[in-house]
Design a protein around this motif. Structure first.
Motif, PDB file in Angstrom:
ATOM      1  N   PHE A  90       8.131  25.305 -16.190  1.00  9.45           N
ATOM      2  CA  PHE A  90       7.383  24.444 -17.106  1.00  9.45           C
ATOM      3  C   PHE A  90       6.890  23.185 -16.384  1.00  9.45           C
ATOM      4  CE2 PHE A  90      11.865  23.258 -17.752  1.00  9.45           C
ATOM      5  CZ  PHE A  90      11.839  21.867 -17.716  1.00  9.45           C
ATOM      6  N   ARG A  91       6.528  23.352 -15.101  1.00  6.92           N
ATOM      7  CA  ARG A  91       6.021  22.214 -14.338  1.00  6.92           C
ATOM      8  C   ARG A  91       4.717  21.682 -14.944  1.00  6.92           C
ATOM      9  NH1 ARG A  91       4.013  25.375  -8.799  1.00  6.92           N
ATOM     10  NH2 ARG A  91       2.168  26.373  -9.744  1.00  6.92           N
ATOM     11  N   GLY A  92       3.923  22.569 -15.530  1.00  5.77           N
ATOM     12  CA  GLY A  92       2.692  22.129 -16.173  1.00  5.77           C
ATOM     13  C   GLY A  92       2.982  21.250 -17.381  1.00  5.77           C
ATOM     14  N   LEU A  93       3.911  21.688 -18.231  1.00 12.67           N
ATOM     15  CA  LEU A  93       4.272  20.904 -19.412  1.00 12.67           C
ATOM     16  C   LEU A  93       4.927  19.586 -19.010  1.00 12.67           C
ATOM     17  CD1 LEU A  93       4.497  20.559 -22.440  1.00 12.67           C
ATOM     18  CD2 LEU A  93       6.530  22.034 -22.420  1.00 12.67           C
ATOM     19  N   HIS A  94       5.748  19.622 -17.975  1.00 16.01           N
ATOM     20  CA  HIS A  94       6.376  18.395 -17.483  1.00 16.01           C
ATOM     21  C   HIS A  94       5.298  17.385 -17.084  1.00 16.01           C
ATOM     22  CE1 HIS A  94      10.133  16.699 -15.355  1.00 16.01           C
ATOM     23  NE2 HIS A  94       9.187  15.789 -15.237  1.00 16.01           N
ATOM     24  N   ASP A  95       4.310  17.846 -16.332  1.00 18.41           N
ATOM     25  CA  ASP A  95       3.210  16.967 -15.918  1.00 18.41           C
ATOM     26  C   ASP A  95       2.473  16.400 -17.127  1.00 18.41           C
ATOM     27  OD1 ASP A  95       0.953  16.078 -13.926  1.00 18.41           O
ATOM     28  OD2 ASP A  95      -0.054  17.240 -15.502  1.00 18.41           O
ATOM     29  N   SER A  96       2.248  17.225 -18.129  1.00 20.68           N
ATOM     30  CA  SER A  96       1.502  16.774 -19.306  1.00 20.68           C
ATOM     31  C   SER A  96       2.267  15.726 -20.093  1.00 20.68           C
ATOM     32  CB  SER A  96       1.177  17.973 -20.199  1.00 20.68           C
ATOM     33  OG  SER A  96       0.342  18.885 -19.511  1.00 20.68           O
ATOM     34  N   LEU A  97       3.574  15.906 -20.208  1.00 24.46           N
ATOM     35  CA  LEU A  97       4.376  14.914 -20.922  1.00 24.46           C
ATOM     36  C   LEU A  97       4.317  13.560 -20.230  1.00 24.46           C
ATOM     37  CD1 LEU A  97       7.503  17.122 -21.714  1.00 24.46           C
ATOM     38  CD2 LEU A  97       5.886  16.229 -23.392  1.00 24.46           C
ATOM     39  N   VAL A  98       4.266  13.583 -18.900  1.00 26.92           N
ATOM     40  CA  VAL A  98       4.239  12.330 -18.138  1.00 26.92           C
ATOM     41  C   VAL A  98       2.826  11.762 -18.059  1.00 26.92           C
ATOM     42  CG1 VAL A  98       4.635  11.305 -15.864  1.00 26.92           C
ATOM     43  CG2 VAL A  98       6.265  12.969 -16.775  1.00 26.92           C
ATOM     44  N   ASN A  99       1.887  12.573 -17.578  1.00 28.38           N
ATOM     45  CA  ASN A  99       0.560  12.047 -17.224  1.00 28.38           C
ATOM     46  C   ASN A  99      -0.470  12.151 -18.336  1.00 28.38           C
ATOM     47  OD1 ASN A  99       1.120  11.224 -14.507  1.00 28.38           O
ATOM     48  ND2 ASN A  99       1.269  13.389 -13.981  1.00 28.38           N
ATOM     49  N   LYS A 100      -0.226  12.968 -19.335  1.00 31.92           N
ATOM     50  CA  LYS A 100      -1.124  13.018 -20.492  1.00 31.92           C
ATOM     51  C   LYS A 100      -0.627  12.097 -21.600  1.00 31.92           C
ATOM     52  CE  LYS A 100      -4.650  14.763 -22.791  1.00 31.92           C
ATOM     53  NZ  LYS A 100      -6.051  14.539 -22.358  1.00 31.92           N
ATOM     54  N   LEU A 101       0.681  12.131 -21.882  1.00 29.31           N
ATOM     55  CA  LEU A 101       1.235  11.346 -22.986  1.00 29.31           C
ATOM     56  C   LEU A 101       1.906  10.054 -22.526  1.00 29.31           C
ATOM     57  CD1 LEU A 101       2.822  14.030 -25.347  1.00 29.31           C
ATOM     58  CD2 LEU A 101       0.447  13.261 -25.180  1.00 29.31           C
ATOM     59  N   GLY A 102       2.046   9.853 -21.224  1.00 26.84           N
ATOM     60  CA  GLY A 102       2.683   8.633 -20.744  1.00 26.84           C
ATOM     61  C   GLY A 102       4.182   8.599 -20.966  1.00 26.84           C
ATOM     62  N   ASN A 103       4.786   9.771 -21.129  1.00 29.91           N
ATOM     63  CA  ASN A 103       6.227   9.892 -21.358  1.00 29.91           C
ATOM     64  C   ASN A 103       6.677   9.127 -22.600  1.00 29.91           C
ATOM     65  OD1 ASN A 103       8.799  10.917 -20.802  1.00 29.91           O
ATOM     66  ND2 ASN A 103       9.352   9.192 -19.497  1.00 29.91           N
ATOM     67  N   ARG A 104       5.863   9.161 -23.646  1.00 30.21           N
ATOM     68  CA  ARG A 104       6.197   8.517 -24.914  1.00 30.21           C
ATOM     69  C   ARG A 104       5.776   9.421 -26.065  1.00 30.21           C
ATOM     70  NH1 ARG A 104       8.805   6.278 -22.100  1.00 30.21           N
ATOM     71  NH2 ARG A 104       9.138   4.054 -21.729  1.00 30.21           N
ATOM     72  N   ASP A 105       6.642   9.530 -27.045  1.00 28.28           N
ATOM     73  CA  ASP A 105       6.338  10.307 -28.263  1.00 28.28           C
ATOM     74  C   ASP A 105       5.798  11.703 -27.945  1.00 28.28           C
ATOM     75  OD1 ASP A 105       7.076   8.102 -29.909  1.00 28.28           O
ATOM     76  OD2 ASP A 105       5.089   7.242 -29.600  1.00 28.28           O
ATOM     77  N   PRO A 106       6.590  12.545 -27.316  1.00 26.27           N
ATOM     78  CA  PRO A 106       8.019  12.369 -27.014  1.00 26.27           C
ATOM     79  C   PRO A 106       8.277  11.789 -25.632  1.00 26.27           C
ATOM     80  CG  PRO A 106       7.396  14.638 -26.639  1.00 26.27           C
ATOM     81  CD  PRO A 106       6.156  13.950 -27.151  1.00 26.27           C
ATOM     82  N   GLN A 107       9.500  11.247 -25.497  1.00 26.63           N
ATOM     83  CA  GLN A 107       9.999  10.795 -24.208  1.00 26.63           C
ATOM     84  C   GLN A 107      10.977  11.828 -23.672  1.00 26.63           C
ATOM     85  OE1 GLN A 107      12.108   7.074 -24.215  1.00 26.63           O
ATOM     86  NE2 GLN A 107      12.502   7.112 -22.016  1.00 26.63           N
ATOM     87  N   MET A 108      10.890  12.076 -22.380  1.00 17.21           N
ATOM     88  CA  MET A 108      11.826  13.005 -21.762  1.00 17.21           C
ATOM     89  C   MET A 108      13.195  12.367 -21.588  1.00 17.21           C
ATOM     90  SD  MET A 108       9.700  15.141 -18.884  1.00 17.21           S
ATOM     91  CE  MET A 108       9.222  13.715 -17.940  1.00 17.21           C
ATOM     92  N   LEU A 109      14.232  13.157 -21.813  1.00 14.99           N
ATOM     93  CA  LEU A 109      15.609  12.770 -21.527  1.00 14.99           C
ATOM     94  C   LEU A 109      16.111  13.697 -20.427  1.00 14.99           C
ATOM     95  CD1 LEU A 109      17.006  12.389 -25.170  1.00 14.99           C
ATOM     96  CD2 LEU A 109      16.179  10.562 -23.669  1.00 14.99           C
ATOM     97  N   LEU A 110      16.230  13.184 -19.234  1.00 14.67           N
ATOM     98  CA  LEU A 110      16.665  13.993 -18.107  1.00 14.67           C
ATOM     99  C   LEU A 110      18.160  14.276 -18.217  1.00 14.67           C
ATOM    100  CD1 LEU A 110      16.237  15.340 -15.348  1.00 14.67           C
ATOM    101  CD2 LEU A 110      16.529  13.070 -14.299  1.00 14.67           C
ATOM    102  N   CYS A 111      18.520  15.540 -18.174  1.00 11.90           N
ATOM    103  CA  CYS A 111      19.922  15.972 -18.257  1.00 11.90           C
ATOM    104  C   CYS A 111      20.288  16.694 -16.968  1.00 11.90           C
ATOM    105  CB  CYS A 111      20.128  16.897 -19.455  1.00 11.90           C
ATOM    106  SG  CYS A 111      19.663  16.160 -21.041  1.00 11.90           S
TER     107      CYS A 111
END
Length: 589
Positions: A46-67
């Motif tokens: 899910f490297r594509g989705l990971h990139d989108s959460l960070v660079n498309k949404l700015g890691n907000r709403d939702p924010q990633m919680l690294l486990c």
């Protein structure tokens, strides 16, 4: 000192591109669904989705919680849902991450809490796979790994199908009886370029159905039975944490003059210091609770976890039984978490809270008084400071240390005595993990603490040492994102549950009971629980071995939690359970 907040962590550099990729649309869907956090352990699928959460949404709403482990990610979502009733998203890497997270998904299934689980797989089209790794991480039917303990799963083959799958999974997860759902994204769909983004759906039109109302005939019959009962009993089971539902439940019980039993496995459902509460919250009913059931003429089960097993333990019960539950909708042929089949006189096919309101309406019972957020209410006297710790003195010392504090008990250990503490609000105690999977406690504590962070409640958990050690690295996530809580590890240096079983077997076979500890004790060398906690970035205190030392440690820990710290206390206790717990675990009848 400035309190660390999750929103201050991992702030990305702003992206300048307007290009649209498939995973960008998935990320926008998560935002549209109202998902606040996404718990994950990174994975290439899910490297594509990971990139989108960070660079498309700015890691907000939702924010990633690294486990640091996928099981922690699902456990965090589980704990969050137990407080809020709303799902968090969990992303698991391909087949290997799904297998890691499967135990925590099973817990959520058994506990009937909503969870949005997303996965990914290497290209289904074999011609697109990278040598070696994509072949290892591609399954023909990945959802089959967990299909027996999720409400629904899908592996959409196009963007249009994926949008619909995400909508459907959200609606199903949040529809009673709630539970986890799973959607698996092909990596090729995530990484497909789109000339323009497709329109997003009107999310307001994709909501769970309105709660089903019970049969009017069934409600009238149930109300009549309860009104005319001489010894009505209410089994307060898997009910909501809504204070209005709690208030109506109490009002109905008072109007009926009913006696109430509660279950420590499922959290606070009725005030345990109420004069009409009987017995004690427990894994297994005790003699007092059994007598209440034997004397009953009408029993109202509000989605009680195991009505058939409970009545069997009670002995000869001749009461009419009314059950309010939708749980039968999740029963399948794979698992037995549905327990034995109860004999019922009336089955109201609705949530227990809808049944409570409907019966109360029929009887003219008012709304009741909303529960207040009160300080903790331990029921045991504080032990003398020099008293060595066992499971009972730990409870007394913890109560003294928390005096005057409004706390939510997120987890309690297997041997905890139900009579040690009173619960007077739906958030006073959140219950167990559902599936009895050791290693869930730390993650669930973090998820619950995240949900409680902006409240006036202090999240507290009493964890077993085995539970702590299986998931100690979960605490790094709490330290990283600034999630405060107080965890007391009831450290008996043993997998003591199995010592109890080995003793029972030894007695039955006339073999030495003295050998029960072999292969069970966690010692030689002892584990530095506080040191392991500190290694994850949280505060570690202890070991402490007396009641006075624990009281001091708890008070010190509370001050740290008030400053935004996560705190773990190593409390060394003598091995042992309360007698009712031992009897229930080892009974053979």
């Amino acid at each position: 000192m400035t309190e660390k907040r999750a929103s201050d962590v991992e702030l990305p550099v702003a992206s300048q591109t307007d290009e649209v990729w498939g995973s960008d649309i998935f990320a926008e869907m998560l935002r549209g669904l109202g998902v606040k956090y996404v718990a994950l352990n990174p994975g290439s699928s899910f490297r594509g989705l990971h990139d989108s959460l960070v660079n498309k949404l700015g890691n907000r709403d939702p924010q990633m919680l690294l486990c640091l482990h996928e099981e922690h990610a699902a456990a965090i979502a589980h704990g969050y849902a137990k407080v809020t009733g709303e799902p968090l998203a969990v992303i698991l890497h391909s087949n290997v991450g799904l297998m890691h997270g499967s135990m925590a998904i099973f817990n959520a299934w058994c506990d009937r809490v909503p969870m949005l689980v997303y996965g990914a797989t290497g290209p289904v089209d074999a011609a697109m796979r990278r040598p070696w790794i994509d072949w290892l991480h591609t399954c023909r039917d990945q959802g089959a790994l967990i299909r027996n303990y999720v409400k629904w799963d899908d592996q959409p083959a196009s963007m249009e199908a994926a949008i619909e799958s995400m909508l459907r999974a959200d609606v199903i997860a949040r529809t009673a009886p709630t539970g986890p759902t799973y959607v698996n994204f092909d990596v090729s769909i995530q990484e497909k370029y789109h000339a323009e983004a497709p329109p997003l759906p009107d999310f307001a039109r994709y909501q769970p159905p309105l709660p089903a109302e019970p049969s009017a005939e069934g409600v009238a019959h149930a109300a009549d039975l309860l009104k005319n009962a001489k010894r009505p009993v209410v089994l307060a089971g898997r009910v909501s944490r809504d204070p209005a539902d709690w208030a109506r439940r109490v009002a109905l019980v008072e109007a009926l003059g009913a006696e109430v039993l509660t279950d420590i496995r499922i959290g606070a459902s009725f005030p345990t210091d109420h004069p009409q509460h009987r017995g004690k919250p427990a894994f297994f009913i005790d003699d007092d609770a059994g007598e209440v059931l034997r004397q009953a003429d009408v029993i109202l089960s509000l989605d009680w976890l195991d009505p058939a097993g409970t009545l069997k333990l009670a002995g000869r019960v001749e009461a009419k039984v009314i059950q309010a539950s939708l749980d039968y909708q999740l029963h399948n042929g794979w698992g037995m978490e549905h327990q034995a089949l109860p004999a019922l006189d009336i089955h109201l096919a609705c949530t227990p809270d809808r049944a409570t309101h409907a019966i109360a309406d029929a009887l003219g019972v008012g709304a009741g008084d909303a529960p207040a957020d009160l300080p903790v209410c331990p029921a045991l006297e504080a032990p003398a400071p020099d008293t060595s710790l066992d499971i009972m003195t730990l409870a007394g010392a913890l109560g003294e240390g928390l005096d005057g504090v409004c706390a939510s008990m997120v987890r309690l250990p297997l041997g905890w005595a139900g009579e040690a503490w009173h619960f007077r609000h739906p958030l006073d105690f959140l219950g167990s993990d559902g599936g009895a999977g050791i290693g869930s406690g730390p993650g669930m504590l973090i998820g619950a603490a995240l949900a409680l962070k902006d409240s006036d409640r202090l999240p507290v958990a009493v964890l077993g040492d085995g539970d702590f050690m299986m998931a100690a690295s979960a605490f790094w996530t709490a330290a990283h994102y600034g999630v405060p809580f107080l965890a007391v590890v009831s450290n008996n240096q043993s997998f003591f549950n199995d010592e109890v079983h080995q003793e029972r077997v030894a007695v039955a076979r006339n073999r030495p009971v003295e050998n029960k500890w072999i292969g069970q004790r966690i010692g030689d060398p002892d584990i530095d629980i506080a040191g392991i906690a500190r290694a994850q970035g949280v505060e570690g205190i202890g070991p402490v071995a007396t009641a006075g030392e624990l009281v001091d440690a708890v008070k010190k820990g509370i001050a740290m939690v008030r400053q935004g710290k996560s705190v773990v206390i190593d409390a060394r206790v003598r091995p042992g359970y309360n007698p009712n717990m031992v009897a229930g675990l080892t009974r053979s009848d």
